[in-house]
Design a protein around this motif. Structure first.
Motif, PDB file in Angstrom:
ATOM      1  N   MET A  73      29.787   3.642 -16.584  1.00 30.20           N
ATOM      2  CA  MET A  73      29.668   2.929 -15.315  1.00 30.20           C
ATOM      3  C   MET A  73      30.433   1.618 -15.378  1.00 30.20           C
ATOM      4  N   GLU A  74      31.265   1.369 -14.381  1.00 28.60           N
ATOM      5  CA  GLU A  74      32.050   0.151 -14.347  1.00 28.60           C
ATOM      6  C   GLU A  74      31.168  -1.043 -13.975  1.00 28.60           C
ATOM      7  N   LEU A  75      31.628  -2.229 -14.375  1.00 26.12           N
ATOM      8  CA  LEU A  75      30.850  -3.445 -14.138  1.00 26.12           C
ATOM      9  C   LEU A  75      30.568  -3.646 -12.654  1.00 26.12           C
ATOM     10  N   LYS A  76      31.522  -3.326 -11.810  1.00 26.73           N
ATOM     11  CA  LYS A  76      31.349  -3.519 -10.367  1.00 26.73           C
ATOM     12  C   LYS A  76      30.242  -2.642  -9.792  1.00 26.73           C
ATOM     13  N   ASP A  77      29.885  -1.592 -10.524  1.00 30.68           N
ATOM     14  CA  ASP A  77      28.830  -0.693 -10.055  1.00 30.68           C
ATOM     15  C   ASP A  77      27.450  -1.065 -10.599  1.00 30.68           C
ATOM     16  N   ARG A  78      27.402  -2.039 -11.495  1.00 30.54           N
ATOM     17  CA  ARG A  78      26.127  -2.440 -12.100  1.00 30.54           C
ATOM     18  C   ARG A  78      25.508  -3.600 -11.312  1.00 30.54           C
ATOM     19  N   ILE A  79      25.184  -3.311 -10.073  1.00 29.73           N
ATOM     20  CA  ILE A  79      24.627  -4.325  -9.178  1.00 29.73           C
ATOM     21  C   ILE A  79      23.277  -3.831  -8.670  1.00 29.73           C
ATOM     22  N   LEU A  80      22.247  -4.642  -8.865  1.00 30.00           N
ATOM     23  CA  LEU A  80      20.921  -4.316  -8.364  1.00 30.00           C
ATOM     24  C   LEU A  80      20.752  -4.845  -6.943  1.00 30.00           C
ATOM     25  N   ALA A  81      20.012  -4.109  -6.142  1.00 26.94           N
ATOM     26  CA  ALA A  81      19.728  -4.557  -4.777  1.00 26.94           C
ATOM     27  C   ALA A  81      18.937  -5.861  -4.822  1.00 26.94           C
ATOM     28  N   PRO A  82      19.227  -6.795  -3.916  1.00 26.63           N
ATOM     29  CA  PRO A  82      18.519  -8.085  -3.913  1.00 26.63           C
ATOM     30  C   PRO A  82      17.005  -7.945  -3.822  1.00 26.63           C
ATOM     31  N   GLU A  83      16.517  -6.926  -3.117  1.00 26.44           N
ATOM     32  CA  GLU A  83      15.075  -6.771  -2.975  1.00 26.44           C
ATOM     33  C   GLU A  83      14.398  -6.397  -4.294  1.00 26.44           C
ATOM     34  N   ILE A  84      15.131  -5.768  -5.199  1.00 24.52           N
ATOM     35  CA  ILE A  84      14.583  -5.447  -6.515  1.00 24.52           C
ATOM     36  C   ILE A  84      14.359  -6.729  -7.308  1.00 24.52           C
ATOM     37  N   ILE A  85      15.355  -7.590  -7.300  1.00 22.59           N
ATOM     38  CA  ILE A  85      15.233  -8.849  -8.028  1.00 22.59           C
ATOM     39  C   ILE A  85      14.136  -9.717  -7.430  1.00 22.59           C
ATOM     40  N   GLU A  86      14.040  -9.756  -6.116  1.00 23.94           N
ATOM     41  CA  GLU A  86      12.987 -10.543  -5.472  1.00 23.94           C
ATOM     42  C   GLU A  86      11.611  -9.998  -5.817  1.00 23.94           C
ATOM     43  N   ALA A  87      11.491  -8.681  -5.923  1.00 24.72           N
ATOM     44  CA  ALA A  87      10.195  -8.083  -6.264  1.00 24.72           C
ATOM     45  C   ALA A  87       9.780  -8.442  -7.686  1.00 24.72           C
ATOM     46  N   TYR A  88      10.740  -8.508  -8.601  1.00 33.47           N
ATOM     47  CA  TYR A  88      10.432  -8.920  -9.965  1.00 33.47           C
ATOM     48  C   TYR A  88       9.842 -10.327 -10.000  1.00 33.47           C
ATOM     49  N   LYS A  89      10.296 -11.191  -9.129  1.00 30.83           N
ATOM     50  CA  LYS A  89       9.853 -12.587  -9.141  1.00 30.83           C
ATOM     51  C   LYS A  89       8.367 -12.724  -8.817  1.00 30.83           C
ATOM     52  N   GLU A  90       7.765 -11.674  -8.248  1.00 30.39           N
ATOM     53  CA  GLU A  90       6.336 -11.701  -7.939  1.00 30.39           C
ATOM     54  C   GLU A  90       5.485 -11.341  -9.145  1.00 30.39           C
ATOM     55  N   LEU A  91       6.116 -10.961 -10.258  1.00 28.68           N
ATOM     56  CA  LEU A  91       5.422 -10.518 -11.459  1.00 28.68           C
ATOM     57  C   LEU A  91       5.476 -11.600 -12.533  1.00 28.68           C
ATOM     58  N   ASP A  92       4.907 -11.293 -13.708  1.00 30.31           N
ATOM     59  CA  ASP A  92       5.065 -12.185 -14.851  1.00 30.31           C
ATOM     60  C   ASP A  92       5.586 -11.382 -16.041  1.00 30.31           C
ATOM     61  N   THR A  93       5.981 -12.090 -17.087  1.00 32.26           N
ATOM     62  CA  THR A  93       6.648 -11.409 -18.199  1.00 32.26           C
ATOM     63  C   THR A  93       5.726 -10.468 -18.961  1.00 32.26           C
ATOM     64  N   THR A  94       4.423 -10.740 -18.975  1.00 36.57           N
ATOM     65  CA  THR A  94       3.528  -9.841 -19.696  1.00 36.57           C
ATOM     66  C   THR A  94       3.462  -8.480 -19.011  1.00 36.57           C
ATOM     67  N   GLU A  95       3.393  -8.483 -17.695  1.00 40.05           N
ATOM     68  CA  GLU A  95       3.379  -7.224 -16.946  1.00 40.05           C
ATOM     69  C   GLU A  95       4.691  -6.470 -17.126  1.00 40.05           C
ATOM     70  N   VAL A  96       5.796  -7.191 -17.062  1.00 34.44           N
ATOM     71  CA  VAL A  96       7.101  -6.545 -17.206  1.00 34.44           C
ATOM     72  C   VAL A  96       7.297  -6.026 -18.627  1.00 34.44           C
ATOM     73  N   ALA A  97       6.854  -6.795 -19.613  1.00 32.78           N
ATOM     74  CA  ALA A  97       6.981  -6.352 -21.005  1.00 32.78           C
ATOM     75  C   ALA A  97       6.183  -5.075 -21.251  1.00 32.78           C
ATOM     76  N   ASP A  98       4.977  -5.002 -20.702  1.00 34.13           N
ATOM     77  CA  ASP A  98       4.175  -3.787 -20.845  1.00 34.13           C
ATOM     78  C   ASP A  98       4.881  -2.599 -20.196  1.00 34.13           C
ATOM     79  N   ALA A  99       5.518  -2.841 -19.052  1.00 40.45           N
ATOM     80  CA  ALA A  99       6.231  -1.771 -18.357  1.00 40.45           C
ATOM     81  C   ALA A  99       7.463  -1.325 -19.151  1.00 40.45           C
ATOM     82  N   VAL A 100       8.193  -2.282 -19.712  1.00 38.20           N
ATOM     83  CA  VAL A 100       9.355  -1.939 -20.538  1.00 38.20           C
ATOM     84  C   VAL A 100       8.929  -1.092 -21.730  1.00 38.20           C
TER      85      VAL A 100
END
Length: 227
Positions: A1-28
C-alpha cells in the motif's frame, strides 16, 4: 500500500480521542499486538495525543554538521511526529521552537525516542509531547536528518508512516494502520463494558462478581495478529 493510501477517516481519529490508552491497549492486545512504548513519558500532563505517524529518522554526525536538519514544514496538519533518535540520552532532538512551528502548522503532537529540552515553554504551550527524558543538551552538531516517512523503531516498537499514535498521561502506543478501525471498535466495546462495571460497583456489587457478569476477563483475550 502506498503512503498516499494510508489515510484514516477523520471520524476514526476523533472517536479515538474519546477513549484512554488503557482501553486502547487492551483492544490492541486482543489482536495479538503489544505496541506500548515503555520508557516514553508524558511531558505535558493533562494533554492527549492522537494522530497518524509522520516518522523521522536521525543519524549521528561523525565530525560536525552533516546536512539537513529541518523537516517540520513537510508534516501534514493532524499528524503526530515520531522521532527515532535511537533512544539517545546525551543530546536532544526536540525543543520549544520546533513545538511552536508544529502547533502553528496544526500538528497534533510529538513522540521522541530520546531526550527533549525547553520543557517550561513546551508545557506553557500545552503541546502534547512524549520522550524518554528531558535535558538541556543540544542536538546541534550531534545529529542529522537521515530520512522522513520511513519505518522506524521507537522504544522497541516498529512504527510505519500512517500508523495511529495515541497517548495520554498513562503512556503512549502505536496502532498499526491495518487494524486501526478494528481496534477502535474493540476499545469502544471495552469502554462500554467498563462503564457497566462502574455502575455495578456503585450499586454495591463485588468487583469479581461485576467482572464476571460483564465477561470482563475475556475482553482482552489475545487473538491472532490481523484477525
Amino acid at each position: 500500500m502506498e503512503l498516499k493510501d494510508r489515510i484514516l477517516a477523520p471520524e476514526i481519529i476523533e472517536a479515538y480521542k474519546e477513549l484512554d490508552t488503557t482501553e486502547v491497549a487492551d483492544a490492541v492486545n486482543r489482536f495479538g499486538y503489544n505496541t506500548g512504548m515503555f520508557g516514553l513519558n508524558c511531558i505535558v500532563p493533562g494533554t492527549k495525543l492522537c494522530g497518524q505517524a509522520f516518522t523521522v529518522l536521525f543519524g549521528v554526525c561523525q565530525g560536525g554538521f552533516e546536512g539537513k536538519m529541518d523537516y517540520l514544514d513537510e508534516v501534514p496538519a493532524g499528524n503526530v511526529i515520531v522521532i527515532d533518535n535511537d533512544g539517545r540520552l546525551d543530546y536532544s532532538c526536540w525543543g520549544d521552537l520546533m513545538s511552536r512551528v508544529a502547533m502553528r502548522n496544526g500538528v497534533n503532537g510529538t513522540i521522541a525516542d530520546g531526550i527533549i529540552r525547553d520543557i517550561p515553554d513546551i508545557r506553557e504551550m500545552k503541546y502534547p509531547t512524549f520522550a524518554r527524558a528531558t535535558h538541556m543538551w543540544t542536538g546541534k552538531m550531534h545529529s542529522y536528518l537521515e530520512a522522513t516517512q520511513v519505518p522506524v523503531r521507537i522504544a522497541g516498537v516498529s512504527v510505519n508512516p500512517g500508523d495511529l499514535i495515541f497517548g495520554d498521561d498513562t503512556g503512549v502506543l502505536s496502532i498499526p494502520f491495518e487494524i486501526a478501525e478494528k481496534v477502535l471498535a474493540a476499545a469502544q466495546e471495552i469502554h462500554e463494558r467498563e462503564k457497566v462495571i462502574e455502575g455495578f460497583i456503585k450499586q454495591g456489587m463485588r468487583l469479581d462478581k461485576a467482572r464476571e457478569e460483564t465477561g470482563y476477563y475475556f475482553l482482552q483475550e489475545a487473538k491472532k495478529a490481523g484477525k
